[in-house]
Design an enzyme around this catalytic site. Structure first.
Site, mmCIF file in Angstrom:
data_model
loop_
_atom_site.group_PDB
_atom_site.id
_atom_site.type_symbol
_atom_site.label_atom_id
_atom_site.label_comp_id
_atom_site.label_asym_id
_atom_site.label_seq_id
_atom_site.Cartn_x
_atom_site.Cartn_y
_atom_site.Cartn_z
ATOM 1 N N ASP B 60 0.861 -1.172 0.000
ATOM 2 C CA ASP B 60 0.000 0.000 0.000
ATOM 3 C C ASP B 60 0.906 1.234 0.000
ATOM 4 O OD1 ASP B 60 0.998 0.225 2.524
ATOM 5 O OD2 ASP B 60 -0.860 -0.226 3.542
ATOM 6 N N ASP B 232 -7.109 -7.740 0.125
ATOM 7 C CA ASP B 232 -6.219 -7.986 1.258
ATOM 8 C C ASP B 232 -7.074 -7.856 2.496
ATOM 9 O OD1 ASP B 232 -6.207 -4.875 1.094
ATOM 10 O OD2 ASP B 232 -5.333 -5.321 3.049
ATOM 11 N N CYS B 270 -11.395 -29.659 5.755
ATOM 12 C CA CYS B 270 -10.139 -28.945 5.539
ATOM 13 C C CYS B 270 -8.954 -29.904 5.616
ATOM 14 C CB CYS B 270 -9.998 -27.844 6.581
ATOM 15 S SG CYS B 270 -8.471 -26.905 6.452
ATOM 16 N N CYS B 272 -5.717 -28.758 5.866
ATOM 17 C CA CYS B 272 -4.547 -27.991 6.306
ATOM 18 C C CYS B 272 -3.814 -28.762 7.411
ATOM 19 C CB CYS B 272 -4.968 -26.600 6.779
ATOM 20 S SG CYS B 272 -5.478 -26.498 8.508
ATOM 21 N N CYS B 275 -5.939 -28.958 10.697
ATOM 22 C CA CYS B 275 -7.124 -29.829 10.698
ATOM 23 C C CYS B 275 -6.756 -31.291 10.482
ATOM 24 C CB CYS B 275 -8.118 -29.357 9.642
ATOM 25 S SG CYS B 275 -8.884 -27.773 10.092
ATOM 26 N N HIS B 301 -4.508 -22.144 9.964
ATOM 27 C CA HIS B 301 -5.753 -22.675 9.399
ATOM 28 C C HIS B 301 -6.507 -21.597 8.617
ATOM 29 C CE1 HIS B 301 -9.705 -24.414 8.874
ATOM 30 N NE2 HIS B 301 -10.166 -23.262 9.339
#
Lengths: 337, 337
Positions: B60, B232, B270, B272, B275, B301
């Protein structure tokens, strides 16, 4: 063994540990019996399933934490009565209970309940601790019904004769492995190394020998030379969170001004995910600004460094080069790059 | 884009982001210019090298943070004069300076310096912000000398005519991409969605359209349907650190008592690393006990969940199924497993 007090190795995801050839994690019976408690771990199917760590687990017996953390404890021949410092509830940890907990946990290595006297302690107190530790070890031996190996713990403080008696008494009970407890509780580095070397020599060489709560990379080398096989230590994670990194060139206190412009990695010889990407200047900036990632990244590096150092020790033993191996310097690195 | 304010995505090591197909990370010019400062980043060879993130970076302009964080700021046609809230030093951020910083950073997408009025604001204040934002956009366009793309930022608050004029004026300057700024600063969810949809429709469909600082998974779906390509948001990391997880079944406030015995994963759908290994009961226990790993694991996660959700949105666009896609519920999950 990285330390996973409450079932997590602080700041280091288990996928990293597996990728770095970590074979055993230590967890603390004292903390886990308080929360989440035995029922939840049993319901999960044991501690491996509860934690999500399929490789080997070793749990301590809870004795050390009861002595150092619990409020208003009272030790008798039966066990330790204490109050939880969190909620004041009263608990009674006996050898039988310590075995029940670790049996249900289903860990690979369980530890007998011992009495670890504070340092310094009167000789009489250390003698009493040895006597109770032995009596409890016998009871633990009978009570343990878990799938793992039960290790006995040698006490005796810095008294050579008490250590010898404790070791001989325990060896007579024929445990599948032995730990040296009650070290690194405040003695000098020399005392720790002397007690370790003398005690290790009294324990059978065909059984694993585990030095509890030690130490720096140089401590590990000295202890391995004395015959020690297993260690647990909070240094890599606790010191990592404080901004202290272990490297092959020495120790790096990353918050120091001297690293402000240092664009070299924490350890130029390290291939961990932190050293592959990040500079000392980057890590220092995150630490100074208290960014949440900073303690995580240093913990990751330190655990990777310790696991790599232990692998080098194993390879040196296999290659007959243990005598030549040099420990990384314990001095702080004073120059930026 | 995960948010890496100071060059790190809080709690999520970059190796994870690469493994999860993260293509762009956002970093904050305002924070990086204060520390480590331009000289260190230049010495490192740019922001990619300084951070250790080789994939795309968007920064930014610093305008939003100057408005929201800096002390005693004074906006003029020249730029923003402000004092650092940390050390009281005086700084002057001009369009030219914002371009110099981002040019030396060498980022893939740089943002023009804009004026983002607070909400609610008088119409006259929003008009003034639009006028300055346009004038600064022209100066940025001329001053930017970096290797990346420079995006213009549309302002105009919740005023339809001001948004239209701001968009049209910027489009006349022919930027390679456009952002919608000044949203999600306190308006209602309906106002955010209405402004987003109306403004996106005014921006060329063959240029990336970026909605700054938004939002929940459902917000992302609604915005993508309105034509937005880039986002974002700090929600996955900030809320993760607070114990709030986003899942395919709804939102999980992990500290709640109801998850105490819940041995199911955060999100049964999930894959990930959190998980795959850990249960809600395990994560709750770590959170309640303030274990350092707890905020790390939930941040991991959540970022994985957001990146996966954006991938599903891309695939739905490619498969012509965007209209059918359903956002995960925004309600909190009320039942344990």
């Amino acid at each position: 063994m990285p330390v996973g007090t409450r079932g997590a190795v602080k700041g280091v995801a288990f996928d990293w540990l597996e990728a770095w050839d970590c074979r055993v994690v230590l967890a603390n019976t004292y903390h886990l019996m308080a929360r989440p408690g035995l029922a939840t771990i049993e319901k999960a199917g044991g501690l491996h399933a509860y934690m999500g760590w399929p490789r080997a687990l070793l749990t301590d017996s809870g004795g050390f934490q009861v002595m150092s953390l619990a409020a208003r404890r009272r030790v008798s021949d039966e066990g330790v009565e204490f109050r939880s410092p969190e909620d004041g509830t009263r608990h009674f940890l006996t050898p039988q209970r310590a075995m029940e907990l670790q049996s249900v946990f289903g860990v690979d290595v369980a530890m007998a309940l011992d009495v670890c006297p504070a340092f310094p302690a009167e000789r009489a107190e250390v003698e009493e601790a040895c006597r109770r530790t032995l009596a409890w070890a016998e009871r633990c031996r009978r009570a343990y019904s878990g799938p793992g190996l039960l290790f006995g713990i040698v006490q005796g403080g810095t008294h050579e004769d008490l250590r010898r008696k404790s070791a001989q008494d325990l060896v007579a009970l024929d445990f599948p492995g032995y730990a040296i407890g009650g070290v690194a509780v405040g003695e000098s580095k020399e005392a720790i190394r002397e007690v370790t070397a003398r005690t290790a020599a009294l324990l059978p060489g065909d059984r694993p020998r585990y030095l509890m709560g030690v130490g720096t990379p140089a401590d590990l080398l000295a202890s391995v030379r004395a015959g020690i096989d297993l260690f647990d230590c909070v240094l890599p994670t606790r010191n990592g969170r404080m901004g202290h990194a272990y490297t092959s060139r020495g120790e790096v206190a990353i918050k120091h001004e001297r690293f402000k412009e240092d664009l070299s990695p924490l350890d130029p010889d390290c291939a961990c995910p932190v050293c592959r990407r990040h500079s000392r200047a980057y890590l220092r900036n995150l630490f100074v600004l208290k960014d949440f990632s900073a303690p995580m990244l240093l913990s990751m590096h330190n655990v990777h460094f310790y696991l790599g150092w232990m692998r080098r020790l194993r390879e040196a033993i296999q290659g007959g080069r243990l005598g030549e191996l040099e420990a990384p310097p314990e001095e702080k690195i004073l120059d930026g790059a």
